[in-house]
Design a protein around this motif. Structure first.
Motif, mmCIF file in Angstrom:
data_model
loop_
_atom_site.group_PDB
_atom_site.id
_atom_site.type_symbol
_atom_site.label_atom_id
_atom_site.label_comp_id
_atom_site.label_asym_id
_atom_site.label_seq_id
_atom_site.Cartn_x
_atom_site.Cartn_y
_atom_site.Cartn_z
ATOM 1 N N PRO A 59 -8.523 -7.633 -16.184
ATOM 2 C CA PRO A 59 -7.666 -6.458 -15.987
ATOM 3 C C PRO A 59 -6.406 -6.783 -15.208
ATOM 4 O O PRO A 59 -6.385 -7.660 -14.335
ATOM 5 C CB PRO A 59 -8.569 -5.491 -15.212
ATOM 6 N N VAL A 60 -5.353 -6.065 -15.540
ATOM 7 C CA VAL A 60 -4.047 -6.263 -14.914
ATOM 8 C C VAL A 60 -3.676 -4.993 -14.156
ATOM 9 O O VAL A 60 -3.812 -3.880 -14.675
ATOM 10 C CB VAL A 60 -2.975 -6.574 -15.976
ATOM 11 N N PHE A 61 -3.209 -5.169 -12.926
ATOM 12 C CA PHE A 61 -2.766 -4.056 -12.100
ATOM 13 C C PHE A 61 -1.361 -4.341 -11.597
ATOM 14 O O PHE A 61 -0.969 -5.492 -11.427
ATOM 15 C CB PHE A 61 -3.702 -3.858 -10.899
ATOM 16 N N GLY A 62 -0.618 -3.265 -11.332
ATOM 17 C CA GLY A 62 0.707 -3.438 -10.757
ATOM 18 C C GLY A 62 0.632 -3.964 -9.340
ATOM 19 O O GLY A 62 -0.414 -3.895 -8.680
ATOM 20 N N GLN A 63 1.751 -4.464 -8.845
ATOM 21 C CA GLN A 63 1.797 -5.119 -7.537
ATOM 22 C C GLN A 63 2.687 -4.374 -6.542
ATOM 23 O O GLN A 63 3.133 -4.953 -5.553
ATOM 24 C CB GLN A 63 2.307 -6.548 -7.718
ATOM 25 N N ARG A 64 2.928 -3.086 -6.789
ATOM 26 C CA ARG A 64 3.857 -2.376 -5.912
ATOM 27 C C ARG A 64 3.287 -2.168 -4.518
ATOM 28 O O ARG A 64 3.973 -2.326 -3.524
ATOM 29 C CB ARG A 64 4.245 -1.031 -6.549
ATOM 30 N N LEU A 65 2.018 -1.752 -4.419
ATOM 31 C CA LEU A 65 1.440 -1.545 -3.092
ATOM 32 C C LEU A 65 -0.072 -1.737 -3.139
ATOM 33 O O LEU A 65 -0.731 -1.414 -4.127
ATOM 34 C CB LEU A 65 1.782 -0.169 -2.516
ATOM 35 N N ARG A 66 -0.594 -2.279 -2.066
ATOM 36 C CA ARG A 66 -2.026 -2.547 -1.979
ATOM 37 C C ARG A 66 -2.847 -1.270 -2.074
ATOM 38 O O ARG A 66 -3.979 -1.282 -2.555
ATOM 39 C CB ARG A 66 -2.345 -3.257 -0.656
ATOM 40 N N CYS A 67 -2.314 -0.172 -1.586
ATOM 41 C CA CYS A 67 -3.066 1.082 -1.538
ATOM 42 C C CYS A 67 -3.434 1.588 -2.926
ATOM 43 O O CYS A 67 -4.263 2.486 -3.052
ATOM 44 C CB CYS A 67 -2.265 2.133 -0.787
ATOM 45 N N SER A 68 -2.828 1.034 -3.970
ATOM 46 C CA SER A 68 -3.182 1.420 -5.338
ATOM 47 C C SER A 68 -4.616 1.049 -5.671
ATOM 48 O O SER A 68 -5.185 1.592 -6.632
ATOM 49 C CB SER A 68 -2.247 0.730 -6.340
ATOM 50 N N GLY A 69 -5.230 0.149 -4.900
ATOM 51 C CA GLY A 69 -6.605 -0.216 -5.157
ATOM 52 C C GLY A 69 -7.595 0.867 -4.796
ATOM 53 O O GLY A 69 -8.743 0.832 -5.260
ATOM 54 N N CYS A 70 -7.184 1.832 -3.965
ATOM 55 C CA CYS A 70 -8.111 2.863 -3.491
ATOM 56 C C CYS A 70 -7.595 4.279 -3.700
ATOM 57 O O CYS A 70 -8.345 5.163 -4.070
ATOM 58 C CB CYS A 70 -8.399 2.648 -2.010
#
Length: 529
Positions: A196-207
């Motif tokens: 899977p690929v996720f954007g790298q704008r901000l770490r908080c996107s993980g939660c």
């Protein structure tokens, strides 16, 4: 210092959130030092935000370098702080010294009016000998404070961190709610699901996948949180003076934090700017919270295991989506305890057979349910369509891979709409697609029919849980917990909503549960695949 030093947004409330990740976690965001007291933005320039954090920093002659300086600056404002307290390693594991404090702010901060649910920040403790201390040593990249603040000009939440640079704390602006939507654009829609690929704008996107504040234990009894009725035990640790002062100012019940998280979430859902940002996403992305999980909440029996109540009461949302049906369920305590023994259940570190509350289960997130409500309000879908989708794999209301896979058949744009979706379902070879096709095309299968079917399933569950061996159901519970970690919402390398390595939430069982090994039928029987 733990190997899992806090480097991303942390625990269980908004404030809670991105899981702790090792220092070598991938990142593509610039981390240049800020000039003055403006928080560093992703491109190196001051963020230019209009929230309370940006205003407070801009009005400070010197940058607050740690949580004590930041709180002291807030205390000079006509604002009120409310502090909630959670044990990261389980209610009965205070000896580990790992607690989080999540503070919400209301009032006026540097001229910005802050309503309930607008402003949260979190920080952490550790054990030093027999003392419980605030974890504010400014080691390089160490997370000292995490913050989320409503920006009235943007109509979005902004996410901040205070991190150590080896000498003192430095402020960083990480992004906003719309950035999170961009980061999770491919969630459950990956070209290669194995990678899977996720954007790298901000770490908080993980939660914070919904873009706003979160609290996993949103509903009572708020497992592992401090309440006035059941304060968290500190296991003989003595709070250092600075922490003792914070605790002595009065801790608030977890329900107070939960109420403010709900208010913050509601503010985001009603935001014109956030609604516009979601409308700009593809139809698949907009419908994703209906088919798939984006966030996750935890629910349990309201009575703690310590009380030894004669009946354990599982949350019915574990069995059926509350939008379709709900009712009280009960399991004889003796049968539940026997199931724990059969599975060799043991809570990590404490060794107790279970966590603080029985039947702690992953359930559909309140944020996901609110996003579905918004789809109905905006006439993207109607209640009949919602019921048709939720009735697919009805016994797995929060984490169904079969239902989630159907999202890929939704047309990317509105052209063709429902007709194109129905054709795609008809052409599919998957049983879940055939089920949804029947739900959408057979007139008898309306929302009332689905609700009646779900209610009948819960009636069957009520009977089965009261008679005989409940081990298969507790095995399914352990499997559902494992399935959260296996789900794509836990695959972002920059953060995971259950924070493995930092939070300890569930007991272990033997053998380890295998995701997908068991299914719950409409007759409420557990069947092995």
């Amino acid at each position: 210092m733990s190997l899992w030093r806090k480097v991303a947004v942390a625990s269980v409330a908004m404030v809670a959130a991105c899981a702790r990740m090792p220092e070598d976690a991938p990142a593509q965001v610039s981390e240049l030092r800020p000039a003055g007291c403006a928080a560093q933005g992703p491109t190196g320039a001051p963020s230019g935000n209009h929230d309370a954090v940006a205003a407070l920093l801009g009005a400070s002659p010197e940058c607050p370098a740690n949580v004590l300086e930041f709180r002291a600056r807030l205390e000079r404002e006509p604002a009120t702080l409310a502090t909630a307290f959670v044990d990261n390693r389980g209610f009965h594991n205070g000896a580990a010294g790992s607690f989080s404090l999540f503070e919400s702010v209301t009032g006026v901060v540097a001229g910005v009016t802050v309503a309930p649910g607008d402003f949260f920040f979190g920080h952490f403790t550790e054990k030093r000998g027999t003392e419980l201390v605030l974890e504010q040593t400014p080691e390089d990249k160490a997370l000292l404070i995490e913050l989320i603040a409503w920006d009235p000009a943007k109509g979005l939440f902004n996410f901040y961190e205070l991190r150590g640079d080896g000498t003192r704390g430095q402020w960083f602006y990480r992004g906003d709610s719309a950035d999170i939507l961009r980061d999770i654009a491919r969630l459950h829609r990956q070209d290669d699901p194995a990678h899977p690929v996720f954007g790298q704008r901000l770490r908080c996107s993980g939660c914070h996948l919904g873009g706003g504040p979160i609290m996993k234990e949103l509903d009572a009894p708020h497992n592992d949180w401090w309440t006035s009725a059941r304060p968290l035990p500190l296991a003989g640790l003595t709070p250092e003076p600075s922490l003792s002062r914070i605790l002595g100012q009065g801790l608030g019940d977890a329900e107070g934090l939960a109420a403010r998280v709900r208010q913050g979430s509601a503010r985001l859902e009603s935001s014109v700017a956030f609604r516009a940002a979601r409308r700009a996403r593809t139809r698949q992305e907009r419908l994703r919270p209906l088919f798939c999980p984006e966030e996750m909440n935890l629910a349990s029996d309201a009575t703690s295991n310590e009380a030894r109540a004669a009946q354990v009461k599982p949350p019915s949302a574990f069995f059926v989506d509350p939008r379709l049906a709900s009712r009280e369920l009960a399991v004889p305590r003796a049968a539940y305890d026997a199931a724990l023994r059969a599975l060799k259940s043991a809570f990590p570190e404490s060794g107790q057979p279970d966590g603080d509350h029985p039947w702690l289960a992953p359930v559909k997130a309140a944020a996901d349910a609110a996003a579905v409500d918004a789809l109905v309000r905006e006439h993207v879908v109607d209640e009949e369509f919602v019921a048709d989708v939720l009735a697919v794999d009805v016994g797995n209301p929060a984490l169904s891979p079969a239902r989630c896979a159907l999202l890929r058949l939704v047309p990317e744009d509105a052209q063709g709409g429902d007709a194109a979706f129905v054709r795609a379902l008809a052409a599919s070879k998957e049983p879940a697609a055939h089920e949804l096709h029947a739900n959408l095309t057979e007139p008898a299968r309306d929302a009332a029919w689905h609700r009646a079917q779900a209610a009948a399933m819960l009636e069957a569950c009520a009977r089965r849980l009261q008679s005989g061996d409940v081990t298969p159901y507790v095995e399914l519970l352990a499997q559902r917990r494992a399935e959260v970690f296996a789900n794509e919402i836990s695959k972002n390398p920059r953060g995971q909503i259950l924070e493995p390595g930092f939070r300890v939430i569930f007991p272990d069982v033997t053998p380890d549960p295998r995701p997908g090994a068991r299914v719950l039928t409409r007759e409420c029987t557990v069947v092995r695949r």
